[in-house]
Write an enzyme that holds these catalytic residues in place. Structure first.
Site, mmCIF file in Angstrom:
data_model
loop_
_atom_site.group_PDB
_atom_site.id
_atom_site.type_symbol
_atom_site.label_atom_id
_atom_site.label_comp_id
_atom_site.label_asym_id
_atom_site.label_seq_id
_atom_site.Cartn_x
_atom_site.Cartn_y
_atom_site.Cartn_z
ATOM 1 N N GLU A 167 30.661 57.905 8.699
ATOM 2 C CA GLU A 167 31.693 58.585 8.983
ATOM 3 C C GLU A 167 32.627 57.434 8.682
ATOM 4 O O GLU A 167 32.611 56.615 8.517
ATOM 5 C CB GLU A 167 31.142 59.120 10.514
ATOM 6 C CG GLU A 167 31.070 57.673 11.470
ATOM 7 C CD GLU A 167 31.959 57.919 12.279
ATOM 8 O OE1 GLU A 167 32.745 58.328 12.507
ATOM 9 O OE2 GLU A 167 31.373 57.850 14.568
ATOM 10 N N LYS B 254 29.180 54.643 24.295
ATOM 11 C CA LYS B 254 29.875 54.480 25.023
ATOM 12 C C LYS B 254 29.782 54.401 26.637
ATOM 13 O O LYS B 254 30.659 55.816 26.989
ATOM 14 C CB LYS B 254 31.537 53.782 24.712
ATOM 15 C CG LYS B 254 31.680 52.881 23.305
ATOM 16 C CD LYS B 254 32.408 51.423 23.422
ATOM 17 C CE LYS B 254 32.626 51.008 21.930
ATOM 18 N NZ LYS B 254 33.005 52.029 20.897
HETATM 19 N N1 PSU Z 1 32.772 56.138 19.840
HETATM 20 C C1 PSU Z 1 32.610 55.315 19.254
HETATM 21 N N2 PSU Z 1 33.028 54.705 17.965
HETATM 22 C C2 PSU Z 1 33.789 55.236 17.604
HETATM 23 C C3 PSU Z 1 33.674 57.472 18.267
HETATM 24 C C4 PSU Z 1 33.581 56.941 19.262
HETATM 25 O O1 PSU Z 1 32.346 54.235 20.328
HETATM 26 O O2 PSU Z 1 34.669 55.489 16.291
HETATM 27 C C5 PSU Z 1 34.673 58.048 17.162
HETATM 28 C C6 PSU Z 1 33.818 58.927 16.518
HETATM 29 O O3 PSU Z 1 34.015 59.302 14.898
HETATM 30 C C7 PSU Z 1 33.099 59.903 17.125
HETATM 31 C C8 PSU Z 1 35.291 60.472 17.605
HETATM 32 O O4 PSU Z 1 33.336 61.017 16.711
HETATM 33 O O5 PSU Z 1 35.047 59.400 17.897
HETATM 34 C C9 PSU Z 1 34.562 61.711 18.907
HETATM 35 O O6 PSU Z 1 35.779 61.438 19.281
HETATM 36 P P1 PSU Z 1 36.305 62.696 20.433
HETATM 37 O O7 PSU Z 1 36.217 62.138 22.083
HETATM 38 O O8 PSU Z 1 37.899 62.795 20.324
HETATM 39 O O9 PSU Z 1 35.540 64.115 19.986
#
Ligand code: PSU
Ligand code: MN
Length: 308
Positions: free
Chosen positions: A25, A160
């Site tokens: 990604e 996390k």
């Molecule tokens: N958690 C991490 N690192 C990241 C992300 C999440 O530890 O880079 C990024 C990923 O791309 C994940 C996104 O799909 O954040 C999720 O964001 P949201 O909670 O807004 O859907």
């Protein structure tokens, strides 16, 4: 009209010839790590996959084209632009494409691109999930709904603890998404090997995981799978140290009223600033570990497909 979707010839050829492909990604590049470590990591991961007999396919939107198999130059651009690139989840895809912008795809956005391309395995750092207090705020990442409907296996180091990992696992269960621990019963929490929660199943070899993916395909069971691969012991951070930083970051976000798609990048950045080089190093290492495992699973899956 310009095509909205592009797949590099290297990736296309590999898929058409049943050679292993691992998707990667790009939100992790633009929003997940600082420059230049983000670019260095993204390129190191691609090199690693290649030297392990797999074709890497970094996914992003480049000038309005959903691209599977970004070039080195495109990865550099995304890394340099950082958070000014639009973080692109499922709901953002049509607008970023129509506006001809650059977009960094999240787990959800990348999974959808994998589906279009025909890629089965995707490696990342951490997935999005149910945020703390999401039982009230309803802030649950679109990653989880994507996992419900899109048939791609995501290799990650868990989630996390900026999130509520217990609620995240409940959401995954409701959505029919298996959570497999690789050589562990514990759901990892990204920087640490344990979160206090258990995974659904423990599998100890890439071949066993590939078999589960294959069985799911044969049943026509839609939706993805999570392979939770804990950070290696030597790179794991101290639990109290990480949780202290996360707590402070959550309080800051609350004070500043940060919500919606901004909350995850904000928390990631705050934690990184507070924990300094240690967390960045851990982050880089766990991504490498996940790509390593994803390559092994991708190879095992190609073998199974070849036997058909
Ligand atoms: N958690 C991490 N690192 C990241 C992300 C999440 O530890 O880079 C990024 C990923 O791309 C994940 C996104 O799909 O954040 C999720 O964001 P949201 O909670 O807004 O859907
Ligand atoms: Mn959200």
């Amino acid at each position: 009209m310009k095509q909205s979707f592009y797949i590099s010839s290297e990736v296309k050829e590999a898929i058409d010839n049943n050679r292993p492909v691992v998707a990667l990604e790009s939100t992790i590049i633009s929003h997940g790590m600082p420059y230049p470590q983000n670019v260095e990591t993204a390129l190191a991961v691609e090199n690693y996959a290649r030297s392990n007999g797999c074709v890497p396919a970094t996914v992003a939107i480049i000038d309005g084209v959903l691209t599977v198999g970004c070039t080195k130059e495109q990865i550099e651009l995304l890394g340099k632009l950082g958070t000014s690139v639009t973080k692109t989840s499922r709901r953002d895809l049509p607008i970023v494409i129509a506006e001809g912008k650059n977009g960094a795809t999240t787990v959800a956005g990348t999974m959808y691109a994998c589906k279009l391309a025909g890629i089965d395995i995707f490696a990342t750092g951490g997935i999005g999930g149910a945020h703390r207090h999401s039982e009230i705020t309803m802030d649950i990442s679109a990653d989880l709904d994507e996992l419900q409907q899109t048939d791609v296996t995501v290799v990650c180091a868990g989630a996390k603890s900026i999130l509520d990992i217990g609620l995240t696992l409940e959401c995954l269960e409701t959505r029919g998404v298996p959570v497999i621990g690789y050589r562990t019963e514990d759901m990892p929490a990204f920087y640490t090997q344990k979160s206090g929660y258990k995974v659904d199943y423990r599998l100890d070899t890439p071949e066993q995981i590939a078999k589960a993916i294959w069985a799911k395909k044969q049943l026509g069971l839609s939706g993805g799978m999570i392979v939770a691969n804990a950070i290696a012991d030597e790179y794991a951070l101290d639990e109290d140290f990480v949780n202290g930083a996360i707590q402070t970051a959550l309080e800051r976000a609350d004070e500043l009223g940060i919500k919606g798609k901004k909350i995850t990048p904000f928390l990631l950045n705050e934690v990184q600033l507070m924990t300094g080089g240690a967390s960045l190093k851990a982050n880089i290492q766990l991504v490498m570990g996940n790509v390593r495992l994803a390559c092994e699973i991708a190879r095992a899956l190609c073998k199974l497909r070849g036997q058909q």
